[in-house]
Design a protein around this motif. Structure first.
Motif, mmCIF file in Angstrom:
data_model
loop_
_atom_site.group_PDB
_atom_site.id
_atom_site.type_symbol
_atom_site.label_atom_id
_atom_site.label_comp_id
_atom_site.label_asym_id
_atom_site.label_seq_id
_atom_site.Cartn_x
_atom_site.Cartn_y
_atom_site.Cartn_z
ATOM 1 N N THR A 1 0.835 -1.207 0.000
ATOM 2 C CA THR A 1 0.000 0.000 0.000
ATOM 3 C C THR A 1 0.863 1.247 0.000
ATOM 4 O OG1 THR A 1 -1.783 -1.138 1.163
ATOM 5 C CG2 THR A 1 -1.794 1.259 1.272
ATOM 6 N N CYS A 2 1.936 1.233 0.791
ATOM 7 C CA CYS A 2 2.852 2.386 0.821
ATOM 8 C C CYS A 2 3.468 2.628 -0.551
ATOM 9 C CB CYS A 2 3.951 2.162 1.856
ATOM 10 S SG CYS A 2 3.401 2.304 3.561
ATOM 11 N N TYR A 3 3.905 1.561 -1.197
ATOM 12 C CA TYR A 3 4.506 1.729 -2.531
ATOM 13 C C TYR A 3 3.474 2.246 -3.539
ATOM 14 C CZ TYR A 3 9.019 -0.301 -1.355
ATOM 15 O OH TYR A 3 10.274 -0.516 -0.826
ATOM 16 N N GLU A 4 2.230 1.813 -3.389
ATOM 17 C CA GLU A 4 1.171 2.357 -4.250
ATOM 18 C C GLU A 4 1.032 3.858 -4.054
ATOM 19 O OE1 GLU A 4 -2.639 0.430 -5.612
ATOM 20 O OE2 GLU A 4 -2.267 -0.693 -3.761
ATOM 21 N N LYS A 5 1.017 4.278 -2.788
ATOM 22 C CA LYS A 5 0.869 5.701 -2.485
ATOM 23 C C LYS A 5 2.066 6.503 -2.993
ATOM 24 C CE LYS A 5 -2.186 5.307 1.528
ATOM 25 N NZ LYS A 5 -3.223 6.241 1.053
ATOM 26 N N LEU A 6 3.225 5.858 -3.073
ATOM 27 C CA LEU A 6 4.423 6.507 -3.592
ATOM 28 C C LEU A 6 4.516 6.410 -5.116
ATOM 29 C CD1 LEU A 6 6.915 5.225 -0.866
ATOM 30 C CD2 LEU A 6 6.211 7.609 -1.217
ATOM 31 N N ASN A 7 3.440 5.882 -5.726
ATOM 32 C CA ASN A 7 3.384 5.719 -7.181
ATOM 33 C C ASN A 7 4.520 4.836 -7.694
ATOM 34 O OD1 ASN A 7 2.139 6.109 -9.663
ATOM 35 N ND2 ASN A 7 3.381 7.899 -10.163
ATOM 36 N N LYS A 8 4.729 3.737 -6.980
ATOM 37 C CA LYS A 8 5.733 2.752 -7.383
ATOM 38 C C LYS A 8 5.045 1.387 -7.516
ATOM 39 C CE LYS A 8 9.648 5.124 -5.213
ATOM 40 N NZ LYS A 8 10.748 5.028 -4.220
ATOM 41 N N PRO A 9 4.236 1.227 -8.572
ATOM 42 C CA PRO A 9 3.451 -0.013 -8.700
ATOM 43 C C PRO A 9 4.296 -1.270 -8.827
ATOM 44 C CG PRO A 9 3.347 1.295 -10.720
ATOM 45 C CD PRO A 9 4.003 2.153 -9.693
ATOM 46 N N GLY A 10 5.501 -1.137 -9.391
ATOM 47 C CA GLY A 10 6.366 -2.308 -9.544
ATOM 48 C C GLY A 10 6.723 -2.924 -8.201
ATOM 49 N N GLN A 11 7.146 -2.051 -7.248
ATOM 50 C CA GLN A 11 7.477 -2.543 -5.904
ATOM 51 C C GLN A 11 6.230 -3.035 -5.177
ATOM 52 O OE1 GLN A 11 8.829 0.171 -7.324
ATOM 53 N NE2 GLN A 11 10.715 0.797 -6.318
ATOM 54 N N ALA A 12 5.099 -2.339 -5.403
ATOM 55 C CA ALA A 12 3.845 -2.766 -4.774
ATOM 56 C C ALA A 12 3.471 -4.175 -5.228
ATOM 57 C CB ALA A 12 2.726 -1.781 -5.108
ATOM 58 N N ILE A 13 3.612 -4.439 -6.527
ATOM 59 C CA ILE A 13 3.299 -5.767 -7.069
ATOM 60 C C ILE A 13 4.148 -6.843 -6.394
ATOM 61 C CG2 ILE A 13 3.622 -7.210 -9.135
ATOM 62 C CD1 ILE A 13 2.588 -4.795 -10.771
ATOM 63 N N GLU A 14 5.431 -6.525 -6.183
ATOM 64 C CA GLU A 14 6.335 -7.487 -5.539
ATOM 65 C C GLU A 14 5.798 -7.916 -4.171
ATOM 66 O OE1 GLU A 14 10.790 -7.488 -3.518
ATOM 67 O OE2 GLU A 14 10.258 -5.882 -4.927
ATOM 68 N N TYR A 15 5.311 -6.943 -3.393
ATOM 69 C CA TYR A 15 4.853 -7.269 -2.034
ATOM 70 C C TYR A 15 3.444 -7.845 -2.022
ATOM 71 C CZ TYR A 15 9.067 -5.599 0.116
ATOM 72 O OH TYR A 15 10.382 -5.482 0.512
ATOM 73 N N TYR A 16 2.611 -7.454 -2.983
ATOM 74 C CA TYR A 16 1.308 -8.123 -3.090
ATOM 75 C C TYR A 16 1.506 -9.602 -3.431
ATOM 76 C CZ TYR A 16 -1.557 -3.875 -2.800
ATOM 77 O OH TYR A 16 -2.199 -2.747 -2.365
ATOM 78 N N ARG A 17 2.479 -9.883 -4.284
ATOM 79 C CA ARG A 17 2.767 -11.280 -4.633
ATOM 80 C C ARG A 17 3.266 -12.057 -3.403
ATOM 81 N NH1 ARG A 17 2.402 -12.582 -9.888
ATOM 82 N NH2 ARG A 17 2.623 -10.947 -11.466
ATOM 83 N N LYS A 18 4.092 -11.403 -2.596
ATOM 84 C CA LYS A 18 4.585 -12.059 -1.380
ATOM 85 C C LYS A 18 3.432 -12.378 -0.430
ATOM 86 C CE LYS A 18 9.311 -10.266 -1.238
ATOM 87 N NZ LYS A 18 10.324 -9.534 -0.454
ATOM 88 N N ALA A 19 2.485 -11.420 -0.309
ATOM 89 C CA ALA A 19 1.322 -11.646 0.558
ATOM 90 C C ALA A 19 0.493 -12.819 0.039
ATOM 91 C CB ALA A 19 0.463 -10.383 0.635
ATOM 92 N N ALA A 20 0.277 -12.864 -1.276
ATOM 93 C CA ALA A 20 -0.514 -13.939 -1.881
ATOM 94 C C ALA A 20 0.180 -15.291 -1.742
ATOM 95 C CB ALA A 20 -0.772 -13.624 -3.348
ATOM 96 N N LYS A 21 1.512 -15.266 -1.791
ATOM 97 C CA LYS A 21 2.267 -16.513 -1.650
ATOM 98 C C LYS A 21 2.120 -17.063 -0.227
ATOM 99 C CE LYS A 21 6.788 -18.561 -2.610
ATOM 100 N NZ LYS A 21 8.183 -18.302 -3.048
ATOM 101 N N LEU A 22 2.115 -16.163 0.762
ATOM 102 C CA LEU A 22 1.947 -16.592 2.153
ATOM 103 C C LEU A 22 0.522 -17.062 2.426
ATOM 104 C CD1 LEU A 22 3.893 -14.111 4.474
ATOM 105 C CD2 LEU A 22 4.417 -16.485 3.983
ATOM 106 N N ASP A 23 -0.450 -16.391 1.784
ATOM 107 C CA ASP A 23 -1.860 -16.745 2.006
ATOM 108 C C ASP A 23 -2.608 -16.641 0.679
ATOM 109 O OD1 ASP A 23 -4.433 -17.156 2.791
ATOM 110 O OD2 ASP A 23 -4.585 -15.395 4.080
ATOM 111 N N CYS A 24 -2.770 -17.774 0.027
ATOM 112 C CA CYS A 24 -3.412 -17.773 -1.293
ATOM 113 C C CYS A 24 -4.900 -17.451 -1.194
ATOM 114 C CB CYS A 24 -3.205 -19.106 -1.994
ATOM 115 S SG CYS A 24 -3.916 -20.518 -1.118
ATOM 116 N N PHE A 25 -5.454 -17.405 0.028
ATOM 117 C CA PHE A 25 -6.865 -17.058 0.214
ATOM 118 C C PHE A 25 -7.044 -15.586 0.575
ATOM 119 C CE2 PHE A 25 -6.557 -21.605 1.114
ATOM 120 C CZ PHE A 25 -7.539 -22.096 0.265
#
Length: 468
Positions: free
Chosen positions: A278-302
């Motif tokens: 969310t912080c990276y989104e607010k900083l207009n850095k979608p690439g870094q945001a995607i990296e951490y959203y993927r990490k969250a999804a990997k930890l919890d696919c639900f």
């Protein structure tokens, strides 16, 4: 002493060995600590069926293990098989009749069955038996909270904290009940009492921070968390909550610092990764945001929020076809989340899938009819497609749902002017001017021709003079 398996290669090998045993129909002996790790691993990833299988096999080998009986009861409760869960709890009770954990679990299952009086009697009786009473008080608070008796729940959550200042669940539930009853601000004196008794209690300062955050006084919340961290710099929860404050204060850089400090102090979890994204989104850095959203999804696919975040970021990069895939994954997990439908609608629109776009907006509006942006966007698609009657119908429906929203009246005026219904359009225009005069400038976006703008300006200026 129980042998602990870390989440490293040893743990991975253990899971692989167990799954091979299931696949090949073999019978391999594992010790209890190994089974506990396997059950915990599957539970963390929401694989309750596999966790239950591991429980059953383990109980076959260790039929008198209270830990395994409790683990199976917890899993059955998660699946809402409450009667069978109670059976396993009662088996565990035979071996350890006065065990606080077993009593609390039994009470929690009774609460989920809405057998509130039974749960309360069980916990009240347990207060005379157990040495550490904080969980019993907490269970009583939960029972009354779920029963809708918030004032009584507040008293028991306070008793919990008096017994154990570090009982995080009681702190959050107390804040929820106080917020629900409109008494949150009054609770500040309750926490100040603890601080006066022990000014070096980092948890008391932390509690104060939670209350200030709930009251949207983020600066004072940060101040309280800073005191907590000055006493205990390794308190991960305080770092995380302080990060939340900075996000609310529109300071995502500082929020990132706090969240990264949290990761240094404790194992990563989806919530921390989502917050960083969310912080990276607010900083207009979608690439870094995607990296951490993927990490969250990997930890919890639900985790629907992780898939939704991936969709948002990809859509912002004009990768709308990919975004649609992730929005649909989020919706599959949380069908009644209007944000997910609105995100899907925008992505479908960008790819030219107008029918799918309209269907998604319809679902979003159904789920959150008090959101003016949804009505504006949904009606505009019809307007843009040349279906002006439908656009007018939808914007009028929006006005019925949110009669105080000026933007809807201005949009209705624009659609009606375009349809040549000038008299009705001016009625809506007047209502919009009454509700919020300043927002009338949105009309000019629909009428780029200077002549039309001048005509509108005359009407609006006349209203201004009459109003004066």
């Amino acid at each position: 002493m129980k042998r602990k398996f870390r989440k490293n290669q040893q743990g991975k090998d253990l899971i692989r060995k167990f799954e091979e045993m299931l696949k090949n129909g073999e019978s391999i002996f594992f010790d209890i600590s190994a089974y506990e790790y396997i059950i915990q691993h599957y539970t963390e990833f929401g694989k309750y069926k596999k966790a239950l299988s591991a429980c059953q096999i383990a109980i076959t080998q260790f039929p008198f293990s209270v830990e395994l009986l409790v683990a199976k009861a917890e899993l059955l409760a998660k699946k809402q098989d409450f009667n069978e869960a109670l059976e396993h709890v009662e088996k565990a009770e035979l071996f350890q009749p006065n065990d606080a954990e077993i009593i609390f679990l039994k009470a929690n299952i009774l609460i989920q069955q809405e057998r509130f009086q039974d749960a309360i009697e069980l916990l009240q009786n347990a207060l005379d038996i157990v040495e550490e009473k904080d969980d019993m008080y907490y269970g009583l608070g939960l029972a009354y909270q779920e029963w809708g008796k918030m004032d009584i729940a507040i008293e028991f959550f306070r008793k919990t904290i008096e017994e154990n200042q570090q009982h995080e669940e009681a702190l959050y539930d107390l804040a929820f009940c106080l917020d629900h009853t409109g008494k949150l601000e009054d609770s500040l004196s309750f926490y100040e009492k603890f601080i006066n008794q022990d000014p070096y209690s980092y948890f008391a300062w932390y509690n104060m921070g939670i209350v200030y955050f709930k009251l949207a006084n983020y600066e004072k919340a940060v101040h309280a968390y800073e005191f907590s961290l000055a006493i205990n710099d390794n308190f991960a929860s305080a770092w995380f909550n302080m990060g939340n404050c900075y996000v609310q204060m529109e300071q995502p850089e500082r929020g990132l610092e706090c969240y990264n400090k949290t990761l240094e102090l404790e194992d990563p979890d989806p919530e921390t990764y989502l917050s960083i994204a969310t912080c990276y989104e607010k900083l207009n850095k979608p690439g870094q945001a995607i990296e951490y959203y993927r990490k969250a999804a990997k930890l919890d696919c639900f985790c629907g929020e992780a898939w939704y975040g991936l969709g948002k970021c990809l859509d912002s990069q004009d990768k709308s076809y990919e975004a649609i895939h992730f929005f649909k994954k989020a919706i599959k997990l949380e069908r009644e989340n209007p944000d997910y439908w609105a995100g899907l609608a925008k992505a479908e629109y960008k790819t030219g899938n107008i029918v799918s776009c309209l269907e998604a907006y319809e679902e979003a509006c159904f789920l959150r009819p008090d959101d003016p942006e949804l009505w504006l966007n949904w009606s505009f698609i019809h307007y843009e497609q040349g279906d002006n009657p439908k656009a007018i119908e939808l914007i009028k429906n929006g006005i019925e749902e949110i009669p105080e929203e000026a933007l809807l009246y201005y949009r209705a005026a624009a659609y009606l002017i375009n349809a040549g219904n000038y008299k009705e359009a001016f009625n809506y225009l007047e209502n919009g001017l009454i509700l919020n005069f300043e927002k009338h400038i949105v009309l000019y976006e629909f009428f780029p021709k200077l002549e039309t703008q001048k005509a509108l300006y005359k009407i609006i200026d006349q209203y201004r003079k009459e109003d004066v």
